[in-house]
Design an enzyme around this catalytic site. Structure first.
Site, short mmCIF file in Angstrom:
data_model
loop_
_atom_site.label_atom_id
_atom_site.label_comp_id
_atom_site.label_asym_id
_atom_site.label_seq_id
_atom_site.Cartn_x
_atom_site.Cartn_y
_atom_site.Cartn_z
N LYS A 14 -27.83 27.67 41.18
CA LYS A 14 -26.46 27.75 40.70
C LYS A 14 -25.56 28.21 41.85
O LYS A 14 -25.95 29.09 42.63
CB LYS A 14 -26.38 28.74 39.53
N SER A 16 -22.53 28.44 31.31
CA SER A 16 -21.92 28.01 32.54
C SER A 16 -22.88 27.35 33.54
O SER A 16 -22.42 26.63 34.42
CB SER A 16 -21.24 29.21 33.20
N SER A 28 -25.31 31.78 29.40
CA SER A 28 -25.08 30.73 30.41
C SER A 28 -26.32 30.05 30.97
O SER A 28 -26.20 29.06 31.67
CB SER A 28 -24.26 31.30 31.56
#
Lengths: 99, 484
Positions: B77, B152, B176
């Site tokens: 990420k 996310s 997330s």
């Protein structure tokens, strides 16, 4: 009780947060912050008499470590992402703040 | 679609000398080249660097052969710092930020033999449930590219679900990792708070953030957790708990395990097909030998407002550092009229930099957080939310006297269409109803695929475990995965 925000209240919060908002954002946030806080006021109906707050979650830590000098980030590297810096002086530069 | 194989398969093939790290990396990069233009899982692809790293592993096989992730391609990420590789948090304010150090979790993956192939798209500063808040455009769900992948950590979930990489890291502040894993049909694990070092993770809400793995199987996330877990002197919130081999002892039964079912909570506002898949999953757990026990989590229904008061308060403080001085974007504009141009004063430079550098959702959360921390509102909102947080923790403590895990759907709905909820932040926040409690209580939780809707959208089952008992939780998740 519904939470309403005026544009000047939004402006005041933005000043605290160091954010410059344009006209359309002032209107949008006045409405949206009101909606979210309206929803969030439900927590105020919960009886929390005598309940301690949870600010952080305690975890078991290692014992204290020895206080030894360790290598840290090289100065030039630390300055390498700055939008304005003086590598020779080893300083971050900001706009003039005194007269 | 799944030619690369799982983490376990790649590692074992490398050990047997059947596949080289370069072969595997080349395959991953060609899959990325083929699928990513449509799905936009990546902000940055580290092609040449990844191949060089894979070649280095191949040329020194003896050193790497026993490492748990030898030759395994991994996507990170884009809020995890990578030395020398751009790390943006999907924000304009960090568009050109190149960290001078690696996050501890990243360094541990590399010591285990992993090959980093790129940085994945996400909601800006991990704030969002759909990946639509990325400054670089949304990632798309591989099962239905007109739909969101969740967020996310959307790009990480897309990379794994589309077979670009067998493993990715994400971060989970309110769901997330788990929610995008559920919406993309893969496994996503949020470890206990304090299990994985957050050093080098761009902070969103420090009392809630945790790094964790996304992969296609429970065994693979267990292998990854074993690598990244453990105390770190650079993060004082990591715990001095022993780190077992989480992948050892996974079995196909759940005999003797008690699974808590919070029926009252689950009955509220959940899509019919999600409810049906959830009920079917509970039947599988029973077939595997688990006992289902009704539990009550009376305060969990208030988790969403509590979460959005606490997370935004912490975010407003954490994001104060982005001011155009030490790193990131700076607004270099000027003030005054055409004859009296002057440079912006410091305060105006801060405010313009942040106004132009942050997107709308980040601004909204900074504003909300600043408000709830401000004089006169602190007690009514922030302090009150912290007290209810205590009540939610007690809910779970009580439940865990009776059960080993709590089972819930991960998300109340399957993936929605891109654009459907962007104008209604509150509606978007409600997607996190089942995931935020684990962050508020610091508990480990895992999302496992549990079927599809009639039109082929994945659904996830979430198991929440006791503090630092990921091992038991993963065993139950594995038994479910084998039995469905």
């Amino acid at each position: 009780m519904p939470v309403g925000f005026s544009r000047s209240e939004v402006q005041a919060i933005a000043a605290l947060a160091n954010l410059e908002l344009d006209e359309s954002e002032l209107d949008l946030f006045a409405r949206q912050l009101g909606e979210v806080l309206d929803y969030a006021t439900q927590v105020q109906n919960i009886d929390t008499t005598g309940v301690p707050p949870t600010a952080s979650l305690g975890v078991r830590h290692e014992a204290d470590r020895a206080d030894l000098v360790q290598p840290s980030l090289d100065r030039d590297l630390a300055l390498s992402n700055a939008p304005d810096a003086s590598l020779e002086a080893g300083l971050f530069k900001v706009p003039r703040v005194i007269g | 679609m799944n030619r690369l194989g799982t983490v376990r398969e790649i590692r074992d093939a490398f050990r047997r000398g059947e596949r080289s790290a370069v072969d595997v990396c080349t395959e991953a990069l060609s899959c990325i080249a083929m699928r990513d233009p449509e799905l936009h899982a990546f902000n940055t692809i580290t092609g040449e660097q990844a191949l060089a790293r894979a070649a280095a592993i191949d040329s020194d096989r003896a050193r790497w052969i026993d490492r748990p992730l030898a030759g395994v391609p991994v996507a990170l990420k884009d809020n995890l710092c990578t030395r020398g590789v751009r790390t943006t948090a999907s924000s304009r304010i960090l568009e050109h930020f190149v960290p001078p150090f690696d996050a501890t979790a990243v360094a541990r993956l590399e010591s285990a033999g992993a090959v980093i192939v790129g940085k994945t798209n996400c909601d800006e500063f991990a704030m969002g449930s759909s990946n639509e808040n990325s400054a670089f455009g949304p990632a798309r769900n591989p099962w239905a590219p007109d739909r969101i992948p969740g967020g996310s950590s959307g790009g990480s979930a897309v990379a794994v679900a589309s077979g670009m990489t067998p493993l990715a890291l994400g971060s989970d502040t309110g769901g997330s990792i788990r929610q995008p894993a559920a919406l993309c049909g893969i496994v996503g694990l949020k470890p206990t708070y304090g299990r994985v070092s957050r050093y080098g993770l761009l902070a969103f809400a420090s009392s809630l953030d945790q790094i964790g793995p996304l992969a296609r199987t429970v065994e693979d996330v267990a292998i990854a957790l074993t690598v990244i877990a453990g105390a770190d002197p650079a993060d004082a919130t990591t715990a001095a708990e022993p780190v077992p081999d989480f992948s050892a002892g996974l079995s196909s039964h759940a005999r003797g395990m008690r699974v808590g079912v919070p029926q009252t909570l689950v009955d509220q506002g959940v899509d019919g097909e999600v409810t049906a898949a959830y009920r079917a999953a509970l039947d599988v757990l029973r077939d595997r030998g688990a006992t289902l026990i009704d539990i009550d989590l009376p305060y969990a229904g208030a988790a969403i407002p509590v979460y959005y008061l606490i997370a935004t308060a912490e975010a407003s403080s954490n994001l104060a550092r982005y001011d155009g001085v030490r790193y990131g974007f700076r607004d270099r504009g000027t003030d005054g009229d055409s004859t009296h141009r002057r440079d912006l004063d410091l305060k105006t430079m801060y405010a313009r930099t942040r106004a132009r550098g942050f997107g709308p959702e980040v601004k909204r959360r900074i504003m909300l957080g600043t408000y709830v921390l401000s004089a006169g509102y602190y007690d009514a909102y922030y302090l009150k939310a912290q007290q209810v947080r205590t009540l939610i923790r007690r809910d779970y403590e009580r439940a865990f006297e009776q059960v080993e895990v709590v089972a819930m759907p991960t998300s109340p709905t399957p993936a929605f269409k891109i654009g459907e909820r962007v104008s209604d932040p509150l509606q978007m926040y409600l997607a996190d109803v089942f995931t935020v409690s684990a962050n508020l209580a610091g508990l480990p939780a895992v999302s496992v695929p549990c079927g599809f809707t009639g039109n082929g959208l994945p659904i996830g089952l979430q198991l929440t475990g006791r503090t630092f008992e990921e091992l038991t939780m993963l065993r139950i998740a594995h038994a479910y995965e084998q039995g469905k």
